[in-house]
Design an enzyme around this catalytic site. Structure first.
Site, PDB file in Angstrom:
ATOM      1  N   ARG A 247       0.861  -1.178   0.000  1.00  0.00           N
ATOM      2  CA  ARG A 247       0.000   0.000   0.000  1.00  0.00           C
ATOM      3  C   ARG A 247       0.900   1.232   0.000  1.00  0.00           C
ATOM      4  NH1 ARG A 247      -3.319  -2.897  -1.490  1.00  0.00           N
ATOM      5  NH2 ARG A 247      -5.379  -3.363  -0.630  1.00  0.00           N
TER       6      ARG A 247
ATOM      7  N   HIS B  14      -1.465   0.330  -9.850  1.00  0.00           N
ATOM      8  CA  HIS B  14      -2.044  -0.655  -8.916  1.00  0.00           C
ATOM      9  C   HIS B  14      -2.662  -1.845  -9.664  1.00  0.00           C
ATOM     10  CE1 HIS B  14      -3.644  -0.939  -4.541  1.00  0.00           C
ATOM     11  NE2 HIS B  14      -3.348  -2.140  -5.021  1.00  0.00           N
TER      12      HIS B  14
ATOM     13  N   GLU C  95      -3.509   7.573  -3.831  1.00  0.00           N
ATOM     14  CA  GLU C  95      -4.081   7.091  -5.100  1.00  0.00           C
ATOM     15  C   GLU C  95      -5.422   7.736  -5.389  1.00  0.00           C
ATOM     16  OE1 GLU C  95      -4.144   2.781  -5.437  1.00  0.00           O
ATOM     17  OE2 GLU C  95      -2.081   2.718  -4.720  1.00  0.00           O
TER      18      GLU C  95
HETATM   19  C1  DGY Z   1      -5.069  -6.264  -2.883  1.00  0.00           C
HETATM   20  O1  DGY Z   1      -5.876  -7.120  -3.269  1.00  0.00           O
HETATM   21  O2  DGY Z   1      -5.060  -5.834  -1.729  1.00  0.00           O
HETATM   22  C2  DGY Z   1      -4.009  -5.779  -3.813  1.00  0.00           C
HETATM   23  O3  DGY Z   1      -3.719  -4.452  -3.600  1.00  0.00           O
HETATM   24  C3  DGY Z   1      -4.268  -6.119  -5.246  1.00  0.00           C
HETATM   25  O4  DGY Z   1      -3.217  -5.686  -6.043  1.00  0.00           O
END
Ligand code: DGY
Length: 324
Positions: free
Chosen positions: A239, A286, A268
């Site tokens: 993240r 992402h 984001e």
């Molecule tokens: C998630 O599923 O948490 C991821 O960020 C996917 O890329």
């Protein structure tokens, strides 16, 4: 009467067909429920919510969702959901572990290759018509064999990345709250570091595969970037807020580290303007889990949790419920 299920974004058809056999779908458009106000309005009659990692399922939202019984996140990470607030109201929360592990492991390996071998920079050079023939000193990068991949957060995705990196001849080191069981450590020939700073100091590539929590917010900050070797790379597919993005942009500009492969960003969909400009950053929107197979599997797992809760199944019968 059929239960109402709010699906905040378009998702694979197979998942919608599956959910429709059980409930009435309220289908959102791209980004339609990305504010608390819009989400609260959408949830007024909903029994279930199938949401994205970009959906802000805050305490305020949960307290203003009168009929909500279950929230299923279309993601493994669930830092967008106030799980405590949901549990206080008896609302069950599910995520999608396991089904995206291999896609994310593949992606992390690809991102590592792309940034260490300058794929994007070199492609841009070619597309701009600058390629005038093979160059002995053009786009030199870092070889992976014999280098150390340091992984912070050695869960399912961290381990799948580590297995791939082993196949490329890398050594594996990791930091977790607790060391992994011996059989996993032996299979990866992995070295455990109690101190993530020491790992940052020694790794040639530092990869972030931990969830975003209060404890991991800005885990990679100015100090960590300063102690990383100047030939080292940072990979982040976890993240964005795990990294202090402004500090990273500075470190890349000043050559404190060699480069960064980033699939996630602090705010984001905004990306720090200096990261957009940084030639030594490979930046992607992402997409770590973005394969046809995986996105369908994520959807089916989330949908099944919703159906199970609405059918009155016990927590112990729903494998992907978040408890505690
Ligand atoms: C998630 O599923 O948490 C991821 O960020 C996917 O890329």
């Amino acid at each position: 009467m059929k239960p109402k299920i709010l699906v905040t974004e378009p998702i694979p058809d197979k998942v919608i067909t599956h959910l429709s056999s059980f409930g009435k779908i309220i289908q959102g458009e791209r980004g339609e429920y990305n504010t608390e106000e819009d989400l609260i309005a959408g949830l007024q009659h909903a029994d279930a919510l199938l949401c994205m990692l970009s959906t802000p399922v805050s305490r305020k939202v949960i307290e203003n969702a009168p009929k909500l019984k279950v929230i299923a996140n279309f993601a493994v990470g669930y830092d967008n959901i106030d799980v405590n607030a949901a549990h206080e109201k008896g609302i069950r929360v599910a995520n999608t572990p396991d089904v995206l592990t291999e896609a994310c492991g593949d992606f992390a390996m690809g991102l590592l290759m792309a940034v260490t071998r300058k794929f994007n920079e070199a492609e841009q050079y070619l597309r701009e018509g600058k390629f005038k023939g093979w160059e002995p000193l053009g786009f030199l990068g870092m070889e992976l064999r014999g280098k150390t991949l340091g992984i912070i957060g050695m869960g399912r995705i961290g381990q799948s990345f580590a297995h791939r990196a082993r196949a490329f001849g890398m050594n594996i080191a990791y930091h977790n709250r607790n060391p992994l069981p011996d059989d996993i450590t032996h299979a990866l020939d992995a070295v455990y570091y109690t101190d993530h700073r020491q790992l940052a100091r020694e790794a040639d590539v530092l990869s972030l595969n931990c969830p975003l929590t209060e404890g991991t917010h800005h885990l990679v900050d100015e100090d960590i970037l300063k102690i990383m070797p100047d030939h080292a790379y940072l990979i982040n597919i976890s993240r964005g807020p795990v990294v202090d993005e402004a500090a990273l942009a500075r470190a890349l500009k000043e050559g404190q580290i060699a480069g960064a492969g980033l699939d996630v960003f602090e705010e984001e969909p905004e990306v720090h303007p200096e990261l957009i400009q940084a030639p030594n950053a490979t930046i992607l929107p992402h997409i770590a889990s973005a394969t046809f197979e995986t996105r369908e599997a994520i959807g089916m797992l989330a949908a099944n949790a919703i159906i199970s809760v609405l059918k009155g199944k016990k927590d112990s019968e729903i494998p992907n419920l978040i408890t505690g």
